[in-house]
Structures are given as structure tokens and as C-alpha cells.
Motif scaffolding. Sequence first.
Motif, PDB file in Angstrom:
ATOM      1  N   GLU A  49       0.850  -1.186   0.000  1.00 11.81           N
ATOM      2  CA  GLU A  49       0.000   0.000   0.000  1.00 11.81           C
ATOM      3  C   GLU A  49       0.891   1.243   0.000  1.00 11.81           C
ATOM      4  O   GLU A  49       1.792   1.365   0.828  1.00 11.81           O
ATOM      5  N   ILE A  50       0.618   2.156  -0.918  1.00 14.37           N
ATOM      6  CA  ILE A  50       1.405   3.378  -1.060  1.00 14.37           C
ATOM      7  C   ILE A  50       0.546   4.555  -0.633  1.00 14.37           C
ATOM      8  O   ILE A  50      -0.522   4.789  -1.200  1.00 14.37           O
ATOM      9  N   ASN A  51       1.004   5.271   0.363  1.00 11.38           N
ATOM     10  CA  ASN A  51       0.258   6.411   0.898  1.00 11.38           C
ATOM     11  C   ASN A  51       1.087   7.679   0.714  1.00 11.38           C
ATOM     12  O   ASN A  51       2.028   7.933   1.479  1.00 11.38           O
ATOM     13  N   PRO A  52       0.770   8.501  -0.289  1.00  9.80           N
ATOM     14  CA  PRO A  52       1.505   9.762  -0.445  1.00  9.80           C
ATOM     15  C   PRO A  52       1.113  10.736   0.655  1.00  9.80           C
ATOM     16  O   PRO A  52      -0.068  10.883   0.975  1.00  9.80           O
ATOM     17  N   ILE A  53       2.101  11.382   1.242  1.00  8.22           N
ATOM     18  CA  ILE A  53       1.841  12.394   2.265  1.00  8.22           C
ATOM     19  C   ILE A  53       2.039  13.790   1.668  1.00  8.22           C
ATOM     20  O   ILE A  53       1.116  14.590   1.624  1.00  8.22           O
ATOM     21  N   SER A  54       3.237  14.052   1.161  1.00 10.38           N
ATOM     22  CA  SER A  54       3.512  15.335   0.528  1.00 10.38           C
ATOM     23  C   SER A  54       4.888  15.325  -0.110  1.00 10.38           C
ATOM     24  O   SER A  54       5.870  14.921   0.541  1.00 10.38           O
ATOM     25  N   HIS A  55       4.962  15.743  -1.364  1.00 11.36           N
ATOM     26  CA  HIS A  55       6.237  15.989  -2.052  1.00 11.36           C
ATOM     27  C   HIS A  55       7.109  14.729  -2.093  1.00 11.36           C
ATOM     28  O   HIS A  55       6.967  13.918  -2.999  1.00 11.36           O
ATOM     29  N   ALA A  56       8.016  14.571  -1.133  1.00  9.45           N
ATOM     30  CA  ALA A  56       8.880  13.387  -1.105  1.00  9.45           C
ATOM     31  C   ALA A  56       8.513  12.431   0.016  1.00  9.45           C
ATOM     32  O   ALA A  56       9.167  11.407   0.199  1.00  9.45           O
ATOM     33  N   THR A  57       7.468  12.754   0.748  1.00  9.23           N
ATOM     34  CA  THR A  57       7.105  11.990   1.945  1.00  9.23           C
ATOM     35  C   THR A  57       6.013  10.984   1.635  1.00  9.23           C
ATOM     36  O   THR A  57       5.002  11.327   1.024  1.00  9.23           O
ATOM     37  N   MET A  58       6.221   9.748   2.070  1.00  4.52           N
ATOM     38  CA  MET A  58       5.218   8.701   1.852  1.00  4.52           C
ATOM     39  C   MET A  58       5.278   7.667   2.965  1.00  4.52           C
ATOM     40  O   MET A  58       6.261   7.581   3.712  1.00  4.52           O
ATOM     41  N   VAL A  59       4.213   6.879   3.049  1.00  2.76           N
ATOM     42  CA  VAL A  59       4.161   5.741   3.964  1.00  2.76           C
ATOM     43  C   VAL A  59       3.896   4.495   3.126  1.00  2.76           C
ATOM     44  O   VAL A  59       2.932   4.441   2.355  1.00  2.76           O
ATOM     45  N   LEU A  60       4.761   3.505   3.269  1.00  3.76           N
ATOM     46  CA  LEU A  60       4.589   2.220   2.595  1.00  3.76           C
ATOM     47  C   LEU A  60       4.157   1.190   3.627  1.00  3.76           C
ATOM     48  O   LEU A  60       4.755   1.084   4.701  1.00  3.76           O
ATOM     49  N   GLN A  61       3.120   0.424   3.286  1.00  7.52           N
ATOM     50  CA  GLN A  61       2.619  -0.612   4.186  1.00  7.52           C
ATOM     51  C   GLN A  61       2.576  -1.942   3.444  1.00  7.52           C
ATOM     52  O   GLN A  61       2.076  -2.020   2.317  1.00  7.52           O
ATOM     53  N   TYR A  62       3.098  -2.978   4.087  1.00  5.73           N
ATOM     54  CA  TYR A  62       3.015  -4.330   3.544  1.00  5.73           C
ATOM     55  C   TYR A  62       2.666  -5.261   4.690  1.00  5.73           C
ATOM     56  O   TYR A  62       3.507  -5.564   5.541  1.00  5.73           O
ATOM     57  N   GLY A  63       1.404  -5.661   4.742  1.00  9.14           N
ATOM     58  CA  GLY A  63       0.950  -6.434   5.895  1.00  9.14           C
ATOM     59  C   GLY A  63       1.058  -5.569   7.137  1.00  9.14           C
ATOM     60  O   GLY A  63       0.558  -4.446   7.184  1.00  9.14           O
ATOM     61  N   ASP A  64       1.753  -6.074   8.148  1.00  8.88           N
ATOM     62  CA  ASP A  64       1.938  -5.331   9.395  1.00  8.88           C
ATOM     63  C   ASP A  64       3.165  -4.421   9.366  1.00  8.88           C
ATOM     64  O   ASP A  64       3.394  -3.657  10.305  1.00  8.88           O
ATOM     65  N   ALA A  65       3.965  -4.521   8.312  1.00  6.40           N
ATOM     66  CA  ALA A  65       5.191  -3.721   8.219  1.00  6.40           C
ATOM     67  C   ALA A  65       4.875  -2.319   7.706  1.00  6.40           C
ATOM     68  O   ALA A  65       4.138  -2.157   6.733  1.00  6.40           O
ATOM     69  N   ILE A  66       5.439  -1.300   8.363  1.00  8.15           N
ATOM     70  CA  ILE A  66       5.192   0.091   7.990  1.00  8.15           C
ATOM     71  C   ILE A  66       6.529   0.818   7.843  1.00  8.15           C
ATOM     72  O   ILE A  66       7.374   0.781   8.751  1.00  8.15           O
TER      73      ILE A  66
END
Length: 264
Positions: A49-66
Motif C-alpha cells: 500500500e502506497i500512501n503519499p503524504i507530501s512531495h517526497a514523503t510517503m508511507v509504505l505498508q506491507y501487511g503489518d510492516a510500515i
Amino acid sequence: MKKLNYLLFLTCLSIIACKTEPKAQLADTADKGNTELVAEDPSENKRLEINPISHATMVLQYGDAIIYVDPTGGADAFKEFSTPDIVLITDIHGDHMDIETLKDIDLSLTTIIGPKAVIDQLPKDLAKIMVTLNNGDSYEPKNVSIEAVPMYNLREEALKFHEKGRGNGYVLTIGGERIYISGDTEDIPEMRSLEAIDKAFVCMNLPYTMTVEKAADAVLAFEPKEVYPYHYRGTDGLSDTTKFKTLVNEGNADIEVIQLNWYQ
């Protein structure tokens, strides 16, 4: 007669048991004459799962891993997400390394990974573990492989922004996919020679990184399956990501260009 009825009763029980027994998945072994039982793996249902936050900032999620990448924007920007297992930082500039945001996030169970120039500037007690990775180094925490790759400028007038060897791009291997995060860079040889990239996050903003045309040309050189334009706000506003998509797909229609909302 009683014996016959008893045998019929046992037969019925056998049929019922066969119908209710859980089925195992069959898979061929190397010897095509045999098969082995393989339990169904719930992890096969995981997806990145790719979650854009802003500009160069993002959160990647794979199962329970963040994984938080270049976290900026304060703790409120991450209130919907759990404590990160890993924080990746690419460079020392404020749109990548924001010490105040890092202090506001709970990093008591987190591993921060960054180049020496970054780690040297962070408070030593900021996170549970702090790992220095420089260009060419790799690190393999649980369920993910992380390789630090170069990011730097090529144009003479831009060399002052990102010198070679200071910052990192990253290639992550998660769930069998290779994910490239460019950081601040131009279309350097190390980018153009990347191999087997499934997802690529590629920057394009002047004067700090590269033009849309250069970014598209680099993508056509290393041919990722998917490319996500990110980090595309420059001094004159947002780069033309529609043009980027057109240039990439004119050169290779098999590369999927995915536009996410980085600037809400």
C-alpha cells in the motif's frame, strides 16, 4: 442383518468425513511424478500500500510492516498510521530530513536508516536503532531488503544542490517486488542501469533535480513496470506530469505511469 446395518452406518460416516475434511492445495514438485501438499499461505494476500503524504514523503505498508520515507509535516501528517518499523531518509535538506517531525513521532520501536550526512545530524537517542547506509551499502531487517544507491546532480549549475555520495536513493525488496525511490537526483548512470524494478518513484523538479524530459528518458532506459512521478514541485510550481506520462508511454506503452496526489 444387524451386521449389514452396522457396515452401512460405517460407510455413511466415512462419506461424511470425506466431505467435511479441509482441502489442501496440491503443487507439483520438481519430480513431475509426485505431488506434495502445500498449505495455503495467507501472506499471498498481502499487497504493498502506497500512501503519499507530501512531495517526497510517503508511507509504505506491507501487511503489518510500515515504512515512513522522508517523514515531514509534523506528527499530524501520520496520525492515521501506526508507529513505523523503519524510517528511510534520503538527504539532509528540510523536505527530506525534518528533525522536529521525527521528534514528534513515536520512534521507540523504530529503525532509522540514512546516509552518514543524515545520521550525523540526528539526536543519538531519537530512535531504537539508527543505521548508517552509504551508496552501495545494504541492510536486511525482517521481511525487507534495503540497498542504498547514488543520487546526485549532473548539471554544472546544480552541483551545489546534491553532491555525489552525500545522499541516498533506495531499492527496497518487499514481498518479491523491487521498489526504487530516487531521492533528489538527475538521470545518472546508476539510475539508468537499474534492473528488474517493479515500482519506481522518480523525481522531476527544477532547479533541484531534473526536467520532465530527462526523467522520462531515464525511465525508458531502466524500464520499471510502474512509475510514480513524485517530488515534482520546483521554484516555478509543479512539473508537467501529464507530459511525463505521454513521453514515457510514447516510448514504451508497457510502462504504467501512476499519478498520486502528492500536493493536496
